[in-house]
Structures are given as C-alpha cells and as structure tokens.
Design a protein around this motif. Structure first.
Motif, PDB file in Angstrom:
ATOM      1  N   ASP A  20       0.817  -1.203   0.000  1.00 48.97           N
ATOM      2  CA  ASP A  20       0.000   0.000   0.000  1.00 48.97           C
ATOM      3  C   ASP A  20       0.857   1.262   0.000  1.00 48.97           C
ATOM      4  OD1 ASP A  20      -2.798   1.151   0.362  1.00 48.97           O
ATOM      5  OD2 ASP A  20      -1.750   2.047   2.062  1.00 48.97           O
ATOM      6  N   SER A  57       1.159   4.304  -2.900  1.00 50.31           N
ATOM      7  CA  SER A  57       1.026   5.736  -2.599  1.00 50.31           C
ATOM      8  C   SER A  57       2.230   6.514  -3.114  1.00 50.31           C
ATOM      9  CB  SER A  57       0.860   5.942  -1.096  1.00 50.31           C
ATOM     10  OG  SER A  57      -0.322   5.325  -0.620  1.00 50.31           O
ATOM     11  N   ARG A  68      -6.870   5.396  -7.025  1.00 48.43           N
ATOM     12  CA  ARG A  68      -7.132   4.129  -6.326  1.00 48.43           C
ATOM     13  C   ARG A  68      -8.483   3.553  -6.741  1.00 48.43           C
ATOM     14  NH1 ARG A  68      -4.165   2.395  -1.969  1.00 48.43           N
ATOM     15  NH2 ARG A  68      -2.428   3.729  -1.330  1.00 48.43           N
TER      16      ARG A  68
END
Length: 613
Positions: free
Chosen positions: A450, A454, A523
C-alpha cells in the motif's frame, strides 16, 4: 460525396429542455476548451448519449466536413473531437450495455442517462492507434434507432470522403497504398510462387541436359537457356521493384526476407549480364532462387524464423564441440602422427579426419588394425573410445536436444502471439478501452504494498503538476497524460476528467485535483480496472492480462484487506481507548464467541468461557 443529415438539428432543439449538466469550469479548463465550429460549417447538431464510466452521459454532438466534435450538453466549448479521416471502423452494436462493451470508469453519476434500456442500437467508432485519439473506441446513441441509422450512415459516408481527401493530398502515399494492397493480395503472391517454382523446374531440366549439351556442342540450346534465365531475372527484378516501391523505405529494409530477395535477384542479374561465366555457376545460383518461396508462404516463414531463433543457443554447443575436435586433433598429431602420417601427420589433416568421424564416417582402417600378434592397440583404441563418447554420446545429443527444445518453444511462442494478435483485432471493435489502461496496468503490476502504491501515485502527480501549484486542472491533466511515455499516447478528454473526478466531487474547492484527491481517484480507477480484468478471465487474453489476473488481482485483494484492518484498528482505538486491542484469531472457536478482555490483562485459560447465546 459527403452525406448531409437535415432536420436533426431542429429535432434536437425541439426536444424537451433539461437543466444544464455542464460541470463548473476553472480558468485552466476554459483555456483548454475550444469553441465548437461555427454554424455554417455544421452538418449535424444534436444531443446524443456517450458511453463513459459504464453510464450514458448526455453530450452535444456536431459533425463537420472533417471531424466529429463533442461538448457538454447545451454547451459551446469543445471537449473532444474525432478526425473523420482517422476513423478505422464504425458500425452498429445491439448489446453495448449487457456485456458487449466494458468500461473501466465505473460508479454512479448524478447527470447520467440510461439510453440502452429501451432497445436502442449503439454506434461504435474505432480510431487509429497513432492518431489524435490514440486508438480509443467511442460508443454513441441517439434518441431513436431511426436517428441512429441515419447518424451511422452520415459518419461512414463523411469518413470515407475525408480519407479520400487526405489520400489525394499525397499522390505518392496513395499509389504506395494501392500498390501494396495489390502486391500482397493472394492471387499475385500465388502467381509469383508459381513463377519461382517454374524457374526451379527449368533449372532442374537444364542440369539434367547440361552434360549432354556440352558433348554435343549445341549453341542454340545454350542460348535458349540463357534467354530463359534472362526472362526469369527480369521478372524477378520487376517484382523486387514493385515490392520496394510499395513498402519504401523502413518497411522494406526492416524485413529480412526483402533483403534476401534483393541479394539473390541482384546476384542473378549481375551473373546474367557478365559474359564468360560457367554454366554450372549460373545454374547453381538459379537453384538458390527457389529459397525465396520460404518467404512467400506463411508456414515456411514460421519454420525458418523458429529455426533462426533456435540456432542461437545451439551455436554455443557447436563452439564447445569444435574445441573438443580441435583438442583431439592436437593430441592425435602429438601421439599418433608418426605412426599414421596419412591421417594424423599434421593438424589440418587430423582435424579433417576427426571431423569426418564426427559426421558419421568410420575410423580409418589403419587405426583399427590389430598388432602383429593379434592384439588390440589400446593406446589408439582408448583415444577412439573417449572421442566417440564425447562427440556422439554427449555433445551431438546435447546439440539435438537444445535445438529441438528451442525450436518447439519458439514455434509455440510465435503461434501464441499470432493467435492473440488475431483475437485482439477481432475484439478491438467490441471492447470499451479505458484511456488510462496503460497507466493502470503498469501501476497494478509493479507496486508491492500500500505504501509503495502511494509513493508511485505521488511521483506521477509530480509529473502531472508541471507548475508545482499543488493542483492539477482539466487542461493540465489532459496535456500531461499525453506526454507520458506510453505507446500509443494516453488520450484523455474533458469528459474523461469529469468522469474520473465524478463530476468534480473528488476535486478541491478550485475544481482541481490535489495530491490526496488524485491518489483517491486513481485508487478507485485501479480497483475498477482489476474488477473489469477479472470479469474477462474466461476469455482469451494477452500474456500481460493473464499475468495481471493471476498476481495483480491478488495484490489488490491483500492491499484492500490490509487497509480495512488498519482502518478498523484505528476506529477501535478511537472508540475504546486504552481497552482496544486487535481481534484475536481464536475469538471464535467451535462455533462459540469468546468474550473480549483488556489488552493488558493476563487471562488464565480456565477463565475463558463461552458467552451464553
């Protein structure tokens, strides 16, 4: 002749008016948008539905002599256009909403309309990959099937006329295209193959009679063969000139089969024009022309290409075998040179002897002779045993195995690539392609967790935000996406930006995407992209799609699971304070819920009791 559609503008203006659905624009958007064409240039002006994000968005549609223009409903600012000369295909689809098309921009839209639920046809428009729209496929719907039919006819007629106008601007390119289509047609290629085969048959007949003619001394027969040879050479020279003109420059010189044809034909021409050449040399070169058939028939071309790929790793084994033969020649000269000078007297003689032995010839009789008392010469026999085991039982077997394995692998890979290419071409007209798909596929395949996702999204945002203002508007977003290193370039329009930001809901107060807003929007797109790819798992897909289905989707699932767990832990800490702890995996055992305990308390096993239902 261009096709004019009359009455649709009046029908559109007479339709019931609805409140404007045009999103609010920032200053950058107004700079990006252009005004729609003037009324005197309009051939059509009506309201249509454009499929975006799996929903039908109302758009204003204007057709001119050279392009199809789109704007927001009842607006005069252009947000996208399609050059008519770059439309590769257009037609009618009857199942656009129920699996016939798939869009990756998903989610509800406040200003969307549903036109496909009333049995309306859908018009699909495919564009060139290297054109302005980068190969996008557009899906349109009018308010009735009658208007859809007339709209499609107008698009097809005007697209054909635009392509003719574009082709007429360059006579050279137009002649090249027509000549290329004619030269690569099946009848022409079949005729060329027939002439090559006839030339080979004449060469066989000439070699059959060459010794008879040399003894008889018939000059008339010899001149007949020369005239036939010159006729064939001139035919092949004309064929080469047509091929070169139709594919000049890069397509011709980048094809190795064209270079091979040019080498064979020019050699034959020079040999035919230079007098005094031997008949044997001419016939040998004539026989080599039949190899050109390998480049004309697809199955032969596949075999030769697979062999060329397979020979590369085999060369290393051949080099080792050559070293082994050379070492054996040096050893045989040193040890057996005086005893067998006719076979191992010098290095070149010994190398030729061992080479013929490697090729399958028996060992020389002198080497296999016994001694005067009938015993075996073990010094020589041991050398023969070691050499035979090394060459026949090891190196040659390895060569055959490597060649066969690489040939099968190359053939399978080429067949799979051709099959996937044909399948992709067949489905290209029926599949709604997300303009951000190259970027989404790259992100979904490369991120590790994750935090890494980002970081990658923030680096992309820095590339898009050229002025470092902390906000990316519609104009900057569309222009920057096209500058990313993808082939074909990513073509994003104002409609796509509005759909990406959910009509501005994901933007900040200035109508722009900040770093956090951009990450949230991307996302969502990655999640929808993964869902759309998984829905196609039963269809025949490319290797990249299969790899993403197997690994990329699992990464997405694990990432979302981790994000959910972190969010639950954060909420639990806010609600329960110091008594919060992560749920235990043994909370449920044998169908009975276990009671919660403070995280700092030590709970003996005997105190754990099932909670009454």
């Amino acid at each position: 002749m261009a096709f004019h559609l009359t009455g649709l503008a009046r029908a559109a203006s007479a339709a019931p008016q609805t409140p404007s659905t045009t999103p609010s624009r920032t200053k950058s958007n107004e700079e990006y948008e252009r005004k729609m064409p003037e009324e005197k240039f309009r051939m059509m002006d009506l309201e249509i539905g454009l499929l975006l994000n799996r929903t039908w968005q109302p758009r204003r549609f204007i057709m001119t002599r050279d392009a199809l223009h789109f704007a927001f409903s009842r607006d005069d600012n252009e947000i996208d256009h399609i050059p008519l000369a770059e439309i590769t295909n257009s037609g009618i689809m009857k199942d656009a909403e129920h699996g016939g098309t798939r869009a990756s921009f998903s989610g509800p839209r406040r200003n969307s309309v549903s036109l496909a639920s009333h049995g309306l046809y859908t018009i699909h428009i495919a564009t060139e990959n290297d054109g302005y729209n980068s190969g996008r496929v557009y899906y349109l719907q009018a308010e009735s099937n009658e208007i859809n039919d007339r709209l499609l006819l107008a698009i097809q007629e005007n697209s054909k006329a635009a392509r003719k106008r574009k082709a007429s601007r360059n006579i050279w390119q137009r002649a090249q295209r027509r000549l290329n289509e004619w030269f690569n047609s099946t009848p022409v290629q079949a005729f060329v193959i027939a002439v090559i085969s006839l030339n080979f048959g004449v060469t066989i007949l000439q070699t059959q009679l060459i010794n008879h003619e040399s003894h008889s001394g018939s000059e008339s027969d010899s001149s007949l063969w020369d005239r036939l040879n010159i006729a064939f050479v001139l035919f092949f020279l004309a064929e080469l000139a047509i091929n070169a003109f139709a594919n000049w420059y890069v397509p011709f010189v980048s094809n190795p089969w064209n270079l091979f044809d040019a080498l064979v034909i020019m050699s034959s021409l020079l040999l035919a024009l230079i007098p005094g050449q031997s008949v044997g040399l001419k016939t040998s070169l004539q026989a080599g022309r039949v190899l050109r058939i390998l480049g004309k028939i697809e199955i032969f071309k596949t075999i030769v290409n697979a062999l060329a790929i397979a020979l590369v790793p085999v060369l290393s084994v051949f080099f080792i075998l050559l070293l082994f033969v050379s070492i054996g020649a040096v050893h045989s000269v040193s040890v057996f040179g005086e005893r067998y000078p006719e076979h191992f007297g010098m290095f070149d003689v010994a190398f030729v002897t061992l080479f013929f032995v490697t090729a399958g010839e028996p060992w020389p009789d002198e080497v296999r002779e016994l001694t005067e008392d009938g015993k075996v010469r073990w010094s020589m026999m041991s050398f023969c045993f070691i050499y035979t085991i090394g060459t026949f039982w090891i190196f040659l077997q390895v060569c055959f195995t490597v060649l066969l394995d690489n040939f099968i692998a190359a053939s399978s890979r080429m067949a799979l690539e051709k099959k996937l290419m044909d399948a992709q071409m067949q489905k290209n007209e029926q599949q709604m392609k997300n303009p951000l798909e190259p970027l989404l596929l790259s992100l979904a395949r490369e991120f590790s967790d994750d935090q890494d996702l980002s970081d990658r999204l923030q680096r992309i945002y820095q590339l898009l935000d050229h002025d470092n203002s902390g906000g990316v508007g519609c104009a900057e977003f569309c222009a920057s996406m096209r500058k990313l290193h993808f082939d074909p370039p990513i073509h994003v329009t104002a409609s796509d930006f509005a759909s990406l930001t959910q009509d501005g809901e994901l933007c900040d107060a200035n109508g722009e995407l900040g770093p956090d807003e951009f990450e949230a929007a991307m996302r969502k797109q990655i999640q929808h992209f993964a869902q759309s790819k998984l829905s196609l798992i039963t269809e025949e897909r490319s290797m990249q799609d299969l790899e993403f289905m197997q690994f990329g989707s699992l990464k997405m699932i694990f990432m979302e699971q981790t994000r959910t767990q972190n969010e639950l832990r954060r909420i639990s800490e806010q609600l329960l304070g110091p008594f919060a702890r992560a749920p235990s995996t043994s909370r449920v055992r044998r169908g009975m819920a276990m009671e919660w305990r403070p995280s700092r308390a030590v709970v003996p096993l005997q105190e754990l009791a099932p909670v009454p239902a």
